[in-house]
Enzyme design. Structure first.
Site, mmCIF file in Angstrom:
data_model
loop_
_atom_site.group_PDB
_atom_site.id
_atom_site.type_symbol
_atom_site.label_atom_id
_atom_site.label_comp_id
_atom_site.label_asym_id
_atom_site.label_seq_id
_atom_site.Cartn_x
_atom_site.Cartn_y
_atom_site.Cartn_z
ATOM 1 N N GLN A 132 -6.257 -124.411 -8.118
ATOM 2 C CA GLN A 132 -4.904 -123.841 -8.066
ATOM 3 C C GLN A 132 -4.764 -122.725 -7.046
ATOM 4 O O GLN A 132 -3.646 -122.253 -6.807
ATOM 5 C CB GLN A 132 -4.493 -123.315 -9.448
ATOM 6 C CG GLN A 132 -4.436 -124.368 -10.527
ATOM 7 C CD GLN A 132 -3.360 -125.407 -10.290
ATOM 8 O OE1 GLN A 132 -2.424 -125.204 -9.502
ATOM 9 N NE2 GLN A 132 -3.477 -126.536 -10.947
ATOM 10 N N ASP A 148 -13.603 -122.299 -9.315
ATOM 11 C CA ASP A 148 -12.692 -123.443 -9.398
ATOM 12 C C ASP A 148 -11.410 -123.046 -8.655
ATOM 13 O O ASP A 148 -10.600 -122.272 -9.163
ATOM 14 C CB ASP A 148 -12.417 -123.752 -10.876
ATOM 15 C CG ASP A 148 -11.304 -124.776 -11.064
ATOM 16 O OD1 ASP A 148 -10.662 -125.173 -10.065
ATOM 17 O OD2 ASP A 148 -11.073 -125.174 -12.221
ATOM 18 N N LYS A 193 -3.777 -131.473 -4.679
ATOM 19 C CA LYS A 193 -3.014 -130.255 -4.993
ATOM 20 C C LYS A 193 -2.717 -129.442 -3.740
ATOM 21 O O LYS A 193 -1.942 -128.486 -3.788
ATOM 22 C CB LYS A 193 -3.775 -129.406 -6.014
ATOM 23 C CG LYS A 193 -3.899 -130.104 -7.377
ATOM 24 C CD LYS A 193 -4.344 -129.158 -8.453
ATOM 25 C CE LYS A 193 -5.027 -129.856 -9.601
ATOM 26 N NZ LYS A 193 -4.116 -130.239 -10.681
ATOM 27 N N CYS A 213 -4.386 -128.982 -20.187
ATOM 28 C CA CYS A 213 -5.845 -129.078 -20.137
ATOM 29 C C CYS A 213 -6.500 -127.712 -20.264
ATOM 30 O O CYS A 213 -7.531 -127.442 -19.623
ATOM 31 C CB CYS A 213 -6.331 -129.757 -18.862
ATOM 32 S SG CYS A 213 -5.796 -131.447 -18.743
ATOM 33 N N HIS A 248 -9.643 -124.429 -17.103
ATOM 34 C CA HIS A 248 -9.206 -125.814 -17.247
ATOM 35 C C HIS A 248 -10.368 -126.561 -17.909
ATOM 36 O O HIS A 248 -11.536 -126.206 -17.697
ATOM 37 C CB HIS A 248 -8.953 -126.360 -15.839
ATOM 38 C CG HIS A 248 -8.333 -127.725 -15.793
ATOM 39 N ND1 HIS A 248 -9.067 -128.876 -15.931
ATOM 40 C CD2 HIS A 248 -7.052 -128.116 -15.600
ATOM 41 C CE1 HIS A 248 -8.256 -129.916 -15.821
ATOM 42 N NE2 HIS A 248 -7.030 -129.490 -15.625
#
Ligand SMILES: Cc1ncc(COP(=O)(O)O)c(C=O)c1O
Lengths: 147, 411
Positions: free
Chosen positions: B208, B205, B231, B369, B130
């Site tokens: 997600q 990261d 999220k 993104c 991202h």
């Protein structure tokens, strides 16, 4: 959905008119809509104060492709002053209040884009080719940028 | 569609009742929300917790002797403990509240990486990041004269990892746990292990990954882990940076202000203890409370059942979408989270998204993104349907019917 995706729009998306590079253009410019990745290149040939030819190239969504295509068919042969006035009307229509009256006589086929005003995120798509053409003409340094 | 009946039943209809917005309509059609990778919806318990905080405990934290301030501080610090428990961190000092994944990554780029970055050094990321796991590194690399390199991906959207990419100049390896654009689940533990073997710090990261799996930062072994509250069914404006204590201790503050200091004179300021050193100013207290409530909620779910349900959603979507003419699924990794990104021949994603919206179906269109991913697959943009555990198989049928309409309109 028919309000936005009118037959004429779908047709111009499928078979865009004047989608070609122009070797003898007097001006050209790149347009980019980072939101959806639309990229367009607009070519124009100005003779005196008249748009002798206008064409475009690039990839985009149905709204931006059809808008570019219908822009070329609407502006060919027009004077720069007339073109500016058409763009102003077109811009006012797609950014206007839904249901506001549209001068269909003055806009001709471009009136099919009146549904765009219901979808603010699509205004950029509908006006990308127009802004790009304007940039090309203004940058070419002709006396057109004034007034 | 095969459903395994042996598993404990996951009653999606009951779960859906916990999310008020899911009962809504758009354009007079029932909402089919398939944009969960962008942000997820909030269960009622989260909304209630936020409201209750403002109604009953609202106050600034850590600074008042009065009752409300103590109550608010307890709420806020209680949320930190919940986060620590949820991701199984060793200590509460390792949990820094931020605005989200993006700020967490920027914090590490500025406070951890920048001071140790020298000309000629390298930072390794992957081709599927991202932008928020690219640009912060790019900024500090530019300043320091360092180089940003990446692990390439194959045609299915899987990392082509080679240990040689970790060089003696590599100062950090930052990679996405689950790709938002492709759905790929990366082998985070193995990647971390390869980096650690060379003494290279890692940042994962997890924006997600956190909505789809239980995270165990100690099992992963990473030095930093970042994710966003919004999220994981919590509110916007709050996120988490997990960092190993010994690293956080050695880092200078990210921002200056109140709360992050022990003592200020005009000559010198002494930094506050962890994690307060990194939490300058009044934080999003209600956001932290909401995030804590979201994690409590997630803790009540049967995660084996969640996994099975999401796998069934992905399988149904993959199977049904593959039958639509001219549709190509982008991202077909062996290990995938429940999202499907696709390209439809002759139809721009923007038009797909618009027509789907009119059917009540919310999907994301654009570059997500992740422009390097779009470049890799030669598309300017794609359409993405991303699922959460509250989505149903019937909703996937609505998606497929809407896509069939798109096909007809653009025939
Ligand atoms: C993989 C990934 N990383 C980072 C982010 C950024 O998260 P936020 O915008 O919440 O900071 C996102 C959000 O889309 C994401 O999907």
């Amino acid at each position: 959905m028919r309000e936005l995706y009118q037959e004429l729009i779908l047709d111009h998306n499928k078979k865009p008119r004047n989608r070609r590079a122009m070797a003898d253009a007097t001006a050209d410019a790149d347009g980019f809509n980072p939101l959806c990745g639309d990229k367009i290149h607009v070519f124009v040939k100005v003779e005196g104060d008249r748009i002798a030819d206008v064409s475009f190239d690039g990839i985009g969504c149905a709204i931006s492709t059809a808008s570019a295509s219908l822009m070329t068919t609407s502006l060919k042969g027009k004077t720069l002053a007339e073109a500016r006035e058409i763009f102003e009307r077109f811009h006012a229509m797609v950014t206007g209040e839904p249901g506001a009256p549209v001068d269909e006589d003055a806009l001709g086929k471009l009136a099919v884009f009146q549904g765009v005003c219901e979808f603010p995120v699509r205004v950029k798509c509908a006006t990308l080719a127009w802004h790009t053409l304007k940039a090309a003409i203004e940058r070419s340094g002709d006396a057109v940028t004034t007034e | 569609m095969h459903r395994t009946l042996a598993r404990p039943a996951f009653d999606v209809e009951t779960v859906r009742k916990d999310f008020p917005i899911l009962a809504g309509h758009v354009w007079c059609k029932p909402l089919v929300y398939l944009d969960n990778a962008a942000t997820s919806h909030k269960p009622r318990v989260v909304l209630d917790a936020i409201e209750r905080f403002y109604k009953e405990h609202n106050s600034n934290i850590h600074r008042g002797v009065h009752w409300l301030s103590a109550a608010a501080t307890k709420d806020y610090e209680g949320a930190r403990d919940k986060v620590r428990d949820w991701i199984r961190a060793a200590a509460r000092e390792e949990i820094v509240f931020t605005r989200g994944t993006t700020e967490s990554i920027n914090l590490v780029a500025r406070s951890f990486l920048r001071p140790r970055l020298k000309p000629g050094d390298e930072v390794l990321v992957t081709e599927m990041e991202h932008h928020s796991n690219i640009v912060p590194w790019q900024l500090v690399c530019e300043e320091a004269g360092a180089k940003l390199s990446h692990v390439p991906i194959d045609d299915r959207g899987q990392l082509l990892f080679d240990e040689k990419l970790l060089t003696e100049r590599t100062r950090l390896f930052a990679f996405v746990h689950v790709s938002n654009a492709l759905g790929t689940v990366n082998p985070a533990r193995e990647l971390v292990r390869a980096a650690r073997a060379r003494g290279i710090p890692t940042l994962v990261d997890g924006a997600q990954a956190a909505p789809h799996t239980r995270i165990d930062v100690r099992d992963l072994g990473c030095d930093f882990y970042a994710f966003s509250g919004h999220k994981v069914f919590g509110p916007t404006g709050i996120g988490v940076l997990y960092g190993r204590k010994e690293l956080l201790e050695g880092m200078p503050p990210y921002q200056g202000g109140g709360e992050m200091i022990k003592r200020v004179t005009f000559q010198k300021t002494t930094w506050n203890d962890l994690p307060y050193k990194f939490e300058a100013g009044t934080p999003d207290i209600a956001g932290a409370v909401g995030l804590g409530a979201a994690l409590d909620y997630l803790g009540t779910l049967d995660w084996e059942a969640v996994r099975a349900h999401e796998a069934a959603l992905l399988a149904r979507a993959t199977e049904a979408l593959s039958t639509i003419k001219g549709l190509r699924i982008i991202g077909t990794a062996k290990s995938k989270a429940s999202l499907v990104t696709f390209d439809m021949e002759g139809v721009h994603p923007h038009d797909i998204g618009q027509i789907l919206d009119q059917e009540g179906v919310a999907v994301r269109t654009g570059h997500h993104c992740a422009q390097p991913v779009m470049d890799r697959f030669g598309v300017p943009a794609t359409t993405r349907a991303s699922f959460a555990f509250y989505n149903t198989l019937a909703e996937i049928d609505v998606l497929v019917a809407a896509l069939t309409k798109v096909r007809e309109l653009f025939a």
